[in-house]
Design a protein around this motif. Structure first.
Motif, PDB file in Angstrom:
ATOM      1  N   CYS A 138     109.323 -55.446  57.521  1.00 46.84           N
ATOM      2  CA  CYS A 138     108.331 -56.518  57.510  1.00 46.84           C
ATOM      3  C   CYS A 138     107.688 -56.651  56.133  1.00 46.84           C
ATOM      4  CB  CYS A 138     107.258 -56.272  58.568  1.00 46.84           C
ATOM      5  SG  CYS A 138     106.196 -57.727  58.773  1.00 46.84           S
TER       6      CYS A 138
ATOM      7  N   ALA B 190     104.963 -58.199  55.726  1.00 46.97           N
ATOM      8  CA  ALA B 190     103.516 -58.070  55.936  1.00 46.97           C
ATOM      9  C   ALA B 190     103.166 -56.589  56.154  1.00 46.97           C
ATOM     10  CB  ALA B 190     103.085 -58.907  57.133  1.00 46.97           C
ATOM     11  N   SER B 191     101.890 -56.295  56.207  1.00 52.77           N
ATOM     12  CA  SER B 191     101.464 -54.899  56.439  1.00 52.77           C
ATOM     13  C   SER B 191     100.125 -54.927  57.181  1.00 52.77           C
ATOM     14  CB  SER B 191     101.341 -54.146  55.111  1.00 52.77           C
ATOM     15  OG  SER B 191     100.553 -54.891  54.202  1.00 52.77           O
ATOM     16  N   CYS B 192     100.192 -55.369  58.413  1.00 51.79           N
ATOM     17  CA  CYS B 192      98.954 -55.590  59.169  1.00 51.79           C
ATOM     18  C   CYS B 192      98.272 -54.259  59.512  1.00 51.79           C
ATOM     19  CB  CYS B 192      99.256 -56.362  60.441  1.00 51.79           C
ATOM     20  SG  CYS B 192      99.966 -57.982  60.093  1.00 51.79           S
TER      21      CYS B 192
ATOM     22  N   MET C 136      96.581 -53.589  62.014  1.00 50.29           N
ATOM     23  CA  MET C 136      96.606 -53.262  63.432  1.00 50.29           C
ATOM     24  C   MET C 136      98.005 -52.874  63.920  1.00 50.29           C
ATOM     25  SD  MET C 136      98.142 -56.332  63.745  1.00 50.29           S
ATOM     26  CE  MET C 136      98.591 -56.432  65.448  1.00 50.29           C
ATOM     27  N   CYS C 137      98.946 -52.698  63.011  1.00 52.21           N
ATOM     28  CA  CYS C 137     100.348 -52.545  63.425  1.00 52.21           C
ATOM     29  C   CYS C 137     100.885 -51.157  63.109  1.00 52.21           C
ATOM     30  CB  CYS C 137     101.187 -53.598  62.706  1.00 52.21           C
ATOM     31  SG  CYS C 137     102.929 -53.536  63.120  1.00 52.21           S
TER      32      CYS C 137
ATOM     33  N   PHE D 110     104.190 -50.584  63.790  1.00 52.82           N
ATOM     34  CA  PHE D 110     105.610 -50.823  63.979  1.00 52.82           C
ATOM     35  C   PHE D 110     106.373 -51.055  62.678  1.00 52.82           C
ATOM     36  CE2 PHE D 110     108.823 -54.218  64.658  1.00 52.82           C
ATOM     37  CZ  PHE D 110     109.749 -53.494  65.385  1.00 52.82           C
ATOM     38  N   TYR D 111     105.741 -51.693  61.717  1.00 53.35           N
ATOM     39  CA  TYR D 111     106.503 -52.185  60.568  1.00 53.35           C
ATOM     40  C   TYR D 111     106.935 -51.059  59.633  1.00 53.35           C
ATOM     41  CZ  TYR D 111     102.414 -51.605  57.490  1.00 53.35           C
ATOM     42  OH  TYR D 111     101.380 -51.076  56.764  1.00 53.35           O
TER      43      TYR D 111
ATOM     44  N   GLY E 271     109.855 -57.949  62.675  1.00 51.59           N
ATOM     45  CA  GLY E 271     109.019 -58.074  61.485  1.00 51.59           C
ATOM     46  C   GLY E 271     109.404 -59.313  60.684  1.00 51.59           C
ATOM     47  N   PHE E 272     108.680 -59.548  59.592  1.00 56.39           N
ATOM     48  CA  PHE E 272     108.997 -60.669  58.694  1.00 56.39           C
ATOM     49  C   PHE E 272     110.014 -60.149  57.679  1.00 56.39           C
ATOM     50  CE2 PHE E 272     104.318 -62.365  58.986  1.00 56.39           C
ATOM     51  CZ  PHE E 272     104.510 -62.670  60.321  1.00 56.39           C
TER      52      PHE E 272
ATOM     53  N   LYS F 221     100.078 -62.308  57.155  1.00 53.05           N
ATOM     54  CA  LYS F 221     100.479 -63.118  58.317  1.00 53.05           C
ATOM     55  C   LYS F 221      99.763 -64.455  58.241  1.00 53.05           C
ATOM     56  CE  LYS F 221     101.170 -61.029  62.354  1.00 53.05           C
ATOM     57  NZ  LYS F 221     100.974 -60.404  63.661  1.00 53.05           N
TER      58      LYS F 221
HETATM   59  S1  SF4 Z   1     105.519 -56.509  62.409  1.00 54.68           S
HETATM   60 FE1  SF4 Z   1     104.030 -58.173  62.841  1.00 54.68          FE
HETATM   61  S2  SF4 Z   1     102.082 -57.107  63.227  1.00 54.68           S
HETATM   62 FE2  SF4 Z   1     103.462 -55.637  62.213  1.00 54.68          FE
HETATM   63  S3  SF4 Z   1     103.017 -55.797  60.015  1.00 54.68           S
HETATM   64 FE3  SF4 Z   1     104.696 -57.221  60.434  1.00 54.68          FE
HETATM   65  S4  SF4 Z   1     103.694 -59.184  60.860  1.00 54.68           S
HETATM   66 FE4  SF4 Z   1     102.114 -57.610  61.013  1.00 54.68          FE
END
Ligand code: SF4
Length: 365
Positions: A68, A70-72, A74-75, A77-78, A114-115, A194
């Motif tokens: 991904c 992104a690096s949220c 709240m996540c 998973f990435y 992920g992105f 995001k």
């Molecule tokens: S997988 Fe989704 S929630 Fe997790 S970092 Fe990437 S965009 Fe954000």
């Protein structure tokens, strides 16, 4: 006696009367002190709208990549591209897993990821085409509005072009993820990289306009205040009035483990079960005149609390969720059979029914 229990709340009176609740009503109910009464009114609204049936789908959850851009916060998973445990499935690998899921009785596949900064639009088209070719009866519920928005930026195609091409390739509906909380004051502190809340809403509106229905979620239980919850529910309600494209609303409890919010000590505990029940009840009441289905995501709650939530306005258990890497990354158990879900529902004297993606009943128990 009853008056003592109810207290002097105009918002509560309006909820009992089944009126559309305002922003201020929502705030009043977020702070309303008698949760049992709130849950009871939400449960009456549920019964009036959808009766005693509790639905669930046989779903196969799949994450095509954990890479991904992104690096949220709240996540859990990435992963960054090149990390030891980063993975990306090929369309053929995805189809092989889908074949197993269909043998297990799945009627839909829920595919998100992920992105990924290097996957072209053709990858997603190939994924959908190969699934549809080999499993024409299986519904493909794939890619959140946030992924579609990212894909639009990455490939420099319009959102409409992307959605149209994916629909032609076999996309049936979209999951509700990526909505998190729309309010910018909170969103900027729980997601990084995001789309904004408004961009999420604009993207899903375009999907609805193309005939692609979707779910919608709300991530709660982290750093939000009551006003952010109410704002989110009202934005869902306003869009639903315009498009009618939301199938169900799924409140998602924030799962703390392994997230940046936990590591930075911005959130130290997951929210209480009492708060979970308030969120389910408020979701039912704020959306009562516009959206029939409020889903209880048992994977996040556990089965016992999910049963209670079904008595506080909930009407759906989402699904079997065969394999669900995102919640598993944050340490939650994730699988259950259709029969187990039916038993959960019978234990609370409601009527279990397996549904399809669009909430048509497939089987009663
Ligand atoms: S997988 Fe989704 S929630 Fe997790 S970092 Fe990437 S965009 Fe954000």
């Amino acid at each position: 006696m009853l008056k003592q229990l109810i207290g002097d709340s105009k918002a509560f009176d309006r909820a009992i009367a089944g009126e559309e609740l305002s922003y201020n009503d929502g705030l009043e109910l977020m702070n309303y002190d008698n949760l049992h009464m709130l849950g009871a009114v939400a449960d009456i609204a549920r019964k009036k709208l959808v009766g005693d049936t509790v639905t669930f789908a046989a779903s196969y959850y799949m994450n095509y990549t954990n890479v991904c851009a992104a690096s949220c916060q709240m996540c859990a998973f990435y992963r960054k591209d090149g990390a030891n445990d980063a993975y990306t499935l090929t369309p053929e690998q995805i189809e092989q897993r889908v074949a197993i899921a269909q043998d297990m009785g799945a009627t839909e596949v829920h595919i998100v990821g992920g992105f990924h900064p290097k996957l072209p639009l053709e990858y997603y088209e190939a994924m959908m085409r190969i699934i549809k070719k080999n499993h024409p009866n299986l519904k493909i519920k794939a890619l959140t509005a946030a992924e579609i928005f990212y894909l639009s930026k990455l490939t420099k195609n319009s959102i409409k072009e992307i959605l149209s091409r994916l629909k032609d390739a076999g996309l049936d509906s979209m999951p509700g993820g990526g909505a998190e909380l729309f309010h910018p004051d909170i969103r900027g502190r729980i997601v990084r990289g995001k789309c904004s809340g408004q961009e999420w809403l604009d993207t899903i509106e375009q999907a609805h306009n193309l005939g692609i229905k979707s779910n919608v979620t709300m991530l709660y239980g982290h750093i939000e205040k009551p006003e952010h919850i109410v704002d989110h529910l009202i934005k869902i309600r306003e869009l639903q009035k315009k498009t009618g494209g939301f199938i169900t609303m799924i409140p998602l409890k924030f799962s703390l483990d392994n997230t940046e919010l936990e590591q930075e000590h911005l959130v130290n505990n997951e929210c209480s079960s009492v708060y979970d029940l308030r969120i389910i009840a408020l979701s039912r009441l704020m959306l009562a005149n516009i959206l029939n289905n409020i889903s209880v995501y048992w994977v996040a709650y556990g089965k016992k609390l999910a049963q209670v939530a079904l008595s506080n306005g909930g009407s759906d258990l989402v699904g079997t969720a065969f394999s669900e890497e995102i919640y598993r990354a944050a340490g939650k158990p994730t699988t259950s059979s259709i029969e187990e879900l039916a038993t959960m529902v019978k234990e609370i004297n409601r009527k279990p029914a397996q549904r399809d993606t669009y909430f048509n009943i497939i089987r009663n128990f």
